[in-house]
Design a protein around this motif. Structure first.
Motif, PDB file in Angstrom:
ATOM      1  N   UNK A  17       2.313 -10.488   1.010  1.00 37.28           N
ATOM      2  CA  UNK A  17       2.279  -9.621  -0.168  1.00 37.28           C
ATOM      3  C   UNK A  17       0.890  -9.017  -0.374  1.00 37.28           C
ATOM      4  N   UNK A  18      -0.166  -9.796  -0.097  1.00 39.31           N
ATOM      5  CA  UNK A  18      -1.522  -9.263  -0.220  1.00 39.31           C
ATOM      6  C   UNK A  18      -1.745  -8.133   0.777  1.00 39.31           C
ATOM      7  N   UNK A  19      -1.223  -8.288   1.995  1.00 41.23           N
ATOM      8  CA  UNK A  19      -1.354  -7.240   3.009  1.00 41.23           C
ATOM      9  C   UNK A  19      -0.634  -5.978   2.554  1.00 41.23           C
ATOM     10  N   UNK A  20       0.540  -6.148   1.957  1.00 47.16           N
ATOM     11  CA  UNK A  20       1.298  -4.995   1.475  1.00 47.16           C
ATOM     12  C   UNK A  20       0.546  -4.283   0.356  1.00 47.16           C
ATOM     13  N   UNK A  21      -0.075  -5.047  -0.538  1.00 45.87           N
ATOM     14  CA  UNK A  21      -0.841  -4.445  -1.627  1.00 45.87           C
ATOM     15  C   UNK A  21      -2.037  -3.672  -1.089  1.00 45.87           C
ATOM     16  N   UNK A  22      -2.708  -4.214  -0.069  1.00 42.28           N
ATOM     17  CA  UNK A  22      -3.847  -3.528   0.536  1.00 42.28           C
ATOM     18  C   UNK A  22      -3.410  -2.214   1.161  1.00 42.28           C
ATOM     19  N   UNK A  23      -2.273  -2.231   1.829  1.00 44.35           N
ATOM     20  CA  UNK A  23      -1.760  -1.007   2.465  1.00 44.35           C
ATOM     21  C   UNK A  23      -1.419   0.044   1.418  1.00 44.35           C
ATOM     22  N   UNK A  24      -0.824  -0.406   0.310  1.00 50.42           N
ATOM     23  CA  UNK A  24      -0.459   0.545  -0.735  1.00 50.42           C
ATOM     24  C   UNK A  24      -1.694   1.082  -1.449  1.00 50.42           C
ATOM     25  N   UNK A  25      -2.713   0.257  -1.642  1.00 46.07           N
ATOM     26  CA  UNK A  25      -3.916   0.731  -2.308  1.00 46.07           C
ATOM     27  C   UNK A  25      -4.703   1.676  -1.409  1.00 46.07           C
ATOM     28  N   UNK A  26      -4.547   1.551  -0.094  1.00 45.66           N
ATOM     29  CA  UNK A  26      -5.224   2.453   0.833  1.00 45.66           C
ATOM     30  C   UNK A  26      -4.550   3.829   0.854  1.00 45.66           C
ATOM     31  N   UNK A  39       7.160  15.034  -2.758  1.00 48.81           N
ATOM     32  CA  UNK A  39       7.775  14.474  -1.558  1.00 48.81           C
ATOM     33  C   UNK A  39       8.685  13.325  -1.958  1.00 48.81           C
ATOM     34  N   UNK A  40       9.721  13.070  -1.163  1.00 48.32           N
ATOM     35  CA  UNK A  40      10.594  11.943  -1.506  1.00 48.32           C
ATOM     36  C   UNK A  40       9.826  10.623  -1.376  1.00 48.32           C
ATOM     37  N   UNK A  41       9.970   9.791  -2.367  1.00 43.46           N
ATOM     38  CA  UNK A  41       9.311   8.490  -2.335  1.00 43.46           C
ATOM     39  C   UNK A  41      10.298   7.446  -2.810  1.00 43.46           C
ATOM     40  N   UNK A  42       9.868   6.227  -2.795  1.00 48.15           N
ATOM     41  CA  UNK A  42      10.734   5.146  -3.236  1.00 48.15           C
ATOM     42  C   UNK A  42      10.992   4.170  -2.126  1.00 48.15           C
ATOM     43  N   UNK A  43      12.133   3.502  -2.216  1.00 50.70           N
ATOM     44  CA  UNK A  43      12.454   2.437  -1.272  1.00 50.70           C
ATOM     45  C   UNK A  43      12.565   2.946   0.161  1.00 50.70           C
ATOM     46  N   UNK A  44      13.165   4.105   0.360  1.00 53.29           N
ATOM     47  CA  UNK A  44      13.351   4.581   1.733  1.00 53.29           C
ATOM     48  C   UNK A  44      12.021   4.839   2.426  1.00 53.29           C
ATOM     49  N   UNK A  45      11.061   5.404   1.707  1.00 57.93           N
ATOM     50  CA  UNK A  45       9.763   5.647   2.332  1.00 57.93           C
ATOM     51  C   UNK A  45       8.999   4.347   2.562  1.00 57.93           C
ATOM     52  N   UNK A  46       9.119   3.399   1.626  1.00 59.88           N
ATOM     53  CA  UNK A  46       8.465   2.102   1.807  1.00 59.88           C
ATOM     54  C   UNK A  46       9.067   1.347   2.986  1.00 59.88           C
TER      55      UNK A  46
END
Length: 89
Positions: A17-26, A39-46
């Protein structure tokens, strides 16, 4: 492809989860717009971002996964737990 399930309170889950947070903050905070449409965002893009990068599994992780699956298939999980509590464990 191997799917691994862990408790949400385990060290491995927390580090993931920490790695995912770092990726999202980047990633940029706001998505650029094209002619006023986001742009389309949400679960599909994640899911696309997560699924695009394959994580390699070490030999140790593969062996552990195989052992866990073997114990479940043979139904010896409880027997091993009882044996490990005794003197010979």
């Amino acid at each position: 492809r191997v799917t691994k399930e862990v408790d949400s309170t385990s060290k491995e889950a927390k580090s993931f989860l920490k790695q995912q947070e770092k990726r999202q903050s980047a990633a940029p905070a706001s998505l650029p717009t094209v002619s006023g449409v986001k742009r389309p965002s949400g679960m599909s893009s994640l899911l696309g971002k997560i699924g695009s990068k394959k994580q390699k599994m070490s030999t140790l992780e593969k062996s552990k996964l195989d052992w866990e699956n073997f114990k479940e298939e043979e139904g010896i999980v409880e027997e091993l737990a009882i044996h490990n509590r005794g003197k010979d464990g």
